[in-house]
Design an enzyme around this catalytic site. Structure first.
Site, PDB file in Angstrom:
ATOM      1  N   ASP A 334       0.562  -1.126   0.124  1.00 25.02           N
ATOM      2  CA  ASP A 334       0.521  -0.565  -0.323  1.00 25.02           C
ATOM      3  C   ASP A 334       0.848   1.623   0.237  1.00 25.02           C
ATOM      4  O   ASP A 334       1.940   0.640   0.239  1.00 25.02           O
ATOM      5  CB  ASP A 334      -0.345  -0.200   0.778  1.00 25.02           C
ATOM      6  CG  ASP A 334      -2.145  -1.347   0.739  1.00 25.02           C
ATOM      7  OD1 ASP A 334      -2.328  -1.889   0.419  1.00 25.02           O
ATOM      8  OD2 ASP A 334      -2.196  -0.845   2.193  1.00 25.02           O
ATOM      9  N   ASP A 593      -5.631  -3.317   5.040  1.00 20.48           N
ATOM     10  CA  ASP A 593      -5.576  -3.461   5.615  1.00 20.48           C
ATOM     11  C   ASP A 593      -7.449  -3.020   5.978  1.00 20.48           C
ATOM     12  O   ASP A 593      -7.533  -3.434   7.086  1.00 20.48           O
ATOM     13  CB  ASP A 593      -5.105  -2.108   6.562  1.00 20.48           C
ATOM     14  CG  ASP A 593      -5.366  -1.009   5.161  1.00 20.48           C
ATOM     15  OD1 ASP A 593      -6.276  -1.300   4.193  1.00 20.48           O
ATOM     16  OD2 ASP A 593      -4.981   0.922   5.309  1.00 20.48           O
ATOM     17  N   ASP A 597     -10.027  -5.969   1.872  1.00 22.90           N
ATOM     18  CA  ASP A 597      -8.442  -7.697   1.116  1.00 22.90           C
ATOM     19  C   ASP A 597      -8.274  -8.210   1.962  1.00 22.90           C
ATOM     20  O   ASP A 597      -7.377  -9.311   1.554  1.00 22.90           O
ATOM     21  CB  ASP A 597      -7.141  -5.908   2.279  1.00 22.90           C
ATOM     22  CG  ASP A 597      -7.145  -5.129   1.702  1.00 22.90           C
ATOM     23  OD1 ASP A 597      -7.298  -4.574  -0.075  1.00 22.90           O
ATOM     24  OD2 ASP A 597      -6.621  -4.086   2.413  1.00 22.90           O
TER      25      ASP A 597
HETATM   26  P1  ATP Z   1      -3.277   2.606   0.569  1.00 26.75           P
HETATM   27  O1  ATP Z   1      -3.827   2.673   1.584  1.00 26.75           O
HETATM   28  O2  ATP Z   1      -4.613   1.011  -0.171  1.00 26.75           O
HETATM   29  O3  ATP Z   1      -1.825   3.758  -0.651  1.00 26.75           O
HETATM   30  P2  ATP Z   1      -5.464   4.752  -0.198  1.00 26.75           P
HETATM   31  O4  ATP Z   1      -5.882   4.842   1.180  1.00 26.75           O
HETATM   32  O5  ATP Z   1      -4.656   6.229  -1.003  1.00 26.75           O
HETATM   33  O6  ATP Z   1      -4.854   3.860  -0.669  1.00 26.75           O
HETATM   34  P3  ATP Z   1      -8.490   5.037  -0.549  1.00 26.75           P
HETATM   35  O7  ATP Z   1      -7.937   5.072   1.303  1.00 26.75           O
HETATM   36  O8  ATP Z   1      -8.957   3.840  -0.770  1.00 26.75           O
HETATM   37  O9  ATP Z   1      -6.587   4.676  -0.429  1.00 26.75           O
HETATM   38  O10 ATP Z   1      -8.447   6.392  -0.829  1.00 26.75           O
HETATM   39  C1  ATP Z   1      -8.952   6.219  -2.225  1.00 26.75           C
HETATM   40  C2  ATP Z   1      -9.415   7.444  -2.656  1.00 26.75           C
HETATM   41  O11 ATP Z   1     -11.049   7.956  -1.962  1.00 26.75           O
HETATM   42  C3  ATP Z   1      -8.538   8.366  -2.610  1.00 26.75           C
HETATM   43  O12 ATP Z   1      -7.522   8.902  -3.185  1.00 26.75           O
HETATM   44  C4  ATP Z   1      -9.447   9.882  -2.565  1.00 26.75           C
HETATM   45  O13 ATP Z   1      -9.690  10.315  -3.567  1.00 26.75           O
HETATM   46  C5  ATP Z   1     -10.199   9.262  -1.770  1.00 26.75           C
HETATM   47  N1  ATP Z   1     -10.390   9.422  -0.146  1.00 26.75           N
HETATM   48  C6  ATP Z   1     -10.417   8.743   0.724  1.00 26.75           C
HETATM   49  N2  ATP Z   1     -10.517   8.753   1.547  1.00 26.75           N
HETATM   50  C7  ATP Z   1     -11.825   9.624   1.433  1.00 26.75           C
HETATM   51  C8  ATP Z   1     -12.691  10.235   2.191  1.00 26.75           C
HETATM   52  N3  ATP Z   1     -12.460  10.055   3.985  1.00 26.75           N
HETATM   53  N4  ATP Z   1     -13.319  10.724   1.817  1.00 26.75           N
HETATM   54  C9  ATP Z   1     -13.942  10.974   0.943  1.00 26.75           C
HETATM   55  N5  ATP Z   1     -13.130  10.012   0.118  1.00 26.75           N
HETATM   56  C10 ATP Z   1     -12.279   9.816   0.169  1.00 26.75           C
END
Ligand code: ATP
Length: 850
Positions: A334, A593, A597
């Protein structure tokens, strides 16, 4: 141990809820009060399973004897007994027993170490007590507690549902059925089978989605899981790919030993040796060639590895993972929190054609609206919650907005929570609503409200911000009364700096021949920028989940292999990635996480879950849990895994030649038709003492400096390479020569036979000590390699020397082991034989391959 008191609650699924509440003397709204909970904890005992006691000590010790090699040993003892060798037979019997005891102790220690590690990954539960929700360790739950469950939680006890919302539970841990089951609150008939009790959830199962409030009906050993554990307990012998290989090998070795023994027997007969003599020789052969210490050593070396890894922040949940880690060829990681620090700070807000940092955004109406959306469409508190959402609150505060006042004037009336698949979150506050999420998703919703120019401008700004490695969220609002179609508000871009140690760890993996791939839900631009900043490649190949779906079937695997960054990937796609890599023969470690997954974590060769931010579901599916969520810990664990495997190979490389050499000594004596230079009990003595005091020191060897500069070891590589076989031959020759040299030499000098044999034994052990020092590295000259970290080795050699002195000079030992005090000549021979061995093996390293 507190008695599990289930008594009154025979079939909680068939009792109406009100009756159940009464029986459990609880309050569905306020829960138990703290005093009552504490009292029940005392009377019911903690909510944990008893650590497996299994069958009694005697049976477990006896279980250690179930090994073909031990059968041969026992047969040898019986034969000796039949020929009147009572003392010898007793010594052989004693050794077998001692061996079983050592095996038993080692195995239970390894199992305990693992148990203790499992407890390092605590499970918590949300419980309502005295009217307040609070997080407590799951061990503290008692019957009558009211718990709250949500997607990703492990069900902490057996519970009956009081309220629920679209709840689904994965009960595979209990029923083997992997499709999640929907739950209800309805009362069920008394005779409903466990798998169909939809108003109940069992300890150890996992909530995959939805939420619920439930009543704890059973804890600890009284749970279904406790019942099952009682049925299967004690079944837990540790099996790893390596132990499986060793078991196979030990079988072959037994066959070989028996065949050689029969051959020696025939030769002895032809040569006209007496039957008693021949039997003694056959016994010595069998006893000598059996590597008694091997199985115990493997478990110990692995267990030591597990403990070392836990100190580096990686908790291994299954012993085989230690070995697999060492052969890992690809790590899929990740981004957020693993490669980066997961400390988000908004650095730019873009709205109405303006871009500004938070502290300058408060006065501009468009920027201000965007900040307000970030405060309202948000589940976090300033000090608690998702780092992304906390960053939005901090930005608003920096701009001078009052977060709690804003929230107080526009209370939330509805919410659609964020899900990684949809990448959107929506809230409604009376007649207004807000949406926030990935830019593409929000734009798609707002298409009508923005002209093409406007949309283009947003996309351009987004790409510029993403290229700087910023995570960008888009915001929109809608009027729930007029039109539910949202109007675009603006963007907020946040920085999440890479972990300082990540770049180094990635470089270390690359040097070790391990490919690192990033898999993230974030935008490809952001992912690319972070990827290049941690060294995944100056121009990393990036692919999005959508692109991945369009790749033709036959090209899929190769495309996956050449891509370094996968962006906008949904959890379901992670599974396909793992499978594709495995089809190409890779050994894949994959981090995760979320609840979704879990399938990918299970499928990966090493599933890695996050200890801090991860869900229970992910942790349960994983082979390894990172206590600090840090990518560098994975690299460290791989390193430890390699170190452990290295030490195992060293142990095997040391122990086999010694054993086979002993067999060859006996065989040679039979072929030459001369008396044995070392008799069976003496061989047993050598085997036992040296395996423990010499061989095991190799388990503590430090890692070799080039450990992470060589390619991963293929799990398909055989344990016994050509080089190892050559060394077995070399050592056999050396051992035979040394033993006969001492034996014949002493006899020729007029010594008695007991004295000559004692001399041979000591020289034999001397050769083993010299070889041990060489084995500290299989392929590098020891003189160059190890100036330090020799404490344990020195201790082992010292202990062995002391034992040899006892054996040689203490009268009782002389009687038991047919030894006799020897003179200085013997010790001189020990030194010469040791020196020759050392030089010969060091010379062999120059041509060692593998
Ligand atoms: P990883 O941890 O796998 O590297 P990530 O944490 O960046 O990935 P996600 O948390 O799934 O991935 O988030 C994906 C996308 O969703 C983000 O790029 C953002 O655009 C959107 N996003 C993340 N958190 C939120 C939230 N709390 N509310 C709305 N949109 C969100």
């Amino acid at each position: 141990m507190a008695a599990p008191s289930t008594g009154a609650l025979d079939a909680p699924h068939a009792i109406p809820l009100e009756v159940l509440v009464e029986k459990l003397r609880t309050d569905p709204a306020a829960g138990l009060d703290a005093g009552e909970a504490a009292a029940r904890l005392v009377s019911h005992g903690p909510n944990q399973l008893e650590t497996a006691q299994g069958p009694g000590l005697l049976r477990r010790v006896l279980a250690q004897l179930r090994d073909p090699l031990i059968y041969v040993l026992l047969a040898a003892g019986l034969v000796t007994l039949a020929f009147g060798g009572y003392v010898d037979a007793a010594v052989i019997g004693g050794v077998v027993l001692l061996n079983a005891l050592i095996g038993y102790v080692q195995e239970s220690r390894a199992v305990h170490a693992l148990d203790a590690l499992a407890r390092l990954v605590p499970v918590e539960a949300t419980v309502v007590r005295g009217g307040r929700g609070q997080r407590v360790p799951a061990e503290e739950l008692v019957p009558g507690d009211i718990v709250e469950l949500a997607g990703g939680d492990r069900v902490p006890a057996d519970v009956r549902f009081a309220e629920l919302h679209a709840l689904e539970v994965d009960e595979s841990a209990l029923t083997g059925e992997s499709v999640p089951v929907s739950k209800t609150v309805a009362v069920l008939p008394d005779d409903t089978i466990v798998a169909d009790r939809t108003n109940t959830a069992y300890s150890g199962t996992v909530v995959t989605r939805g939420s619920a409030r439930a009543l704890v009906v059973a804890t600890g050993a009284a749970t279904q899981l406790g019942g099952i554990q009682r049925m299967v307990s004690g079944a837990g012998t540790v099996v790893t790919p390596l132990t499986r290989k060793l078991t196979g090998f030990s079988r072959q070795l037994t066959i070989g030993i028996v065949a050689v023994t029969v051959a020696a027997f025939t030769v002895g007969l032809v040569r006209g040796m007496s039957v008693a003599e021949i039997f003694t020789a056959a016994v010595a052969l069998a006893v000598g060639a059996i590597p008694e210490g091997l199985p115990a050593a493997v478990t110990i070396v692995l267990a030591i590895g597990v403990v070392r890894m836990s100190r580096r922040g990686a908790i291994v949940r299954h012993l085989p993972a230690v070995e697999t880690l060492g052969s890992t060829t690809v790590i899929c990681t990740d981004k957020t929190g693993t490669l980066t620090r997961n400390r988000m700070t908004v650095v730019a807000i873009a709205a109405g054609g303006r871009v500004a940092p938070p502290q300058d955004a408060g006065l501009d109406p468009a920027l201000r609206e965007c900040l307000i959306a970030g405060v309202l469409c948000n589940d976090a508190e300033p000090e608690e919650g998702d780092p992304t959402e906390r960053a939005l609150l901090a930005a608003a505060a920096a701009a001078g907005l009052d977060v709690s006042a804003l929230r107080a004037t526009a209370p939330r009336t509805d919410v659609v929570p964020f899900e990684p698949e949809r990448r959107l979150m929506t809230t409604v506050h009376g007649d207004r609503g807000y949406v926030k999420g990935a830019v593409e998703e929000v734009l798609a919703l707002c298409r009508e409200g923005l002209d093409t120019d406007g949309a283009d401008r947003v996309v351009r700004t987004h790409h510029e911000l993403a290229a700087r490695g910023l995570r960008v969220l888009a915001f929109a609002w809608f009027s729930s009364a007029a039109s539910p179609r949202p109007a675009f508000l603006g963007l907020q871009a946040m920085q999440d700096p890479p972990r300082p140690e990540a770049g180094e760890a990635v470089a270390a993996c690359h040097e070790a021949g391990i490919d690192v791939k990033m898999i993230t839900g974030d935008h490809p631009g952001t992912a690319r920028a972070i990827a290049s900043s941690v060294g995944l490649g100056a121009e990393p190949v990036v692919m999005t989940g959508a692109e991945l779906d369009r790749v033709a079937g036959d090209r899929f695997d190769s495309e996956v292999a050449r891509t370094q960054v996968f962006a906008r990937v949904s959890p379901g796609q992670k599974l396909r990635l793992v499978q594709a890599l495995q089809r190409r023969g890779e050994i894949v470690a994959m981090t995760g996480d979320g609840v979704n997954d879990a399938p990918a974590l299970r499928r990966a060769d090493i599933g890695v879950a996050m200890g801090r931010t991860g869900t229970d579901a992910a942790r349960q599916a994983a082979d390894m849990v990172l206590t600090d969520d840090d990518f560098a810990s994975i690299a460290a664990a791989v390193r430890e895994g390699r170190g452990v495997f290295d030490n195992l190979r060293k142990f095997i490389a040391w122990t086999l030649p010694a054993n086979i050499g002993e067999g060859v000594v006996v065989l040679t004596a039979v072929l030459l038709g001369v008396a044995l230079p070392i008799v069976p009990v003496q061989i047993l003595w050598i085997n036992m003492t040296t395996a423990v005091f010499l061989g095991l020191t190799l388990a503590f060897e430090p890692q070799e400096p080039n450990l992470m500069r060589r390619p991963p070891l293929s799990p398909r590589q055989p344990l016994f390479t050509a080089a190892l076989l050559r060394r077995v031959v070399l050592l056999s020759i050396l051992l035979v020569a040394a033993a006969f040299w001492a034996y014949r030499g002493e006899l020729a000098a007029g010594a008695a036979i007991a004295e000559a044999r004692t001399s041979a034994m000591n020289v034999f052990v001397g050769v083993q000590i010299a070889y041990l020092i060489s084995c500290r590295s299989l392929n590098r000259l020891v003189v160059l390699a190890w100036p330090r970290h020799s404490g344990i080795l020195a201790l082992g050699i010292g202990a062995t020397a002391a034992l040899q002195l006892v054996l040689t000079y203490v009268p009782v030992m002389n009687t038991l082991f047919h030894t006799a005090p020897v003179g200085a000549g013997t010790w001189f021979r020990v030194l010469v034989a040791g020196a020759v061995t050392f030089v010969a093996v060091e010379a062999d390293k120059v041509v060692w391959r593998g």
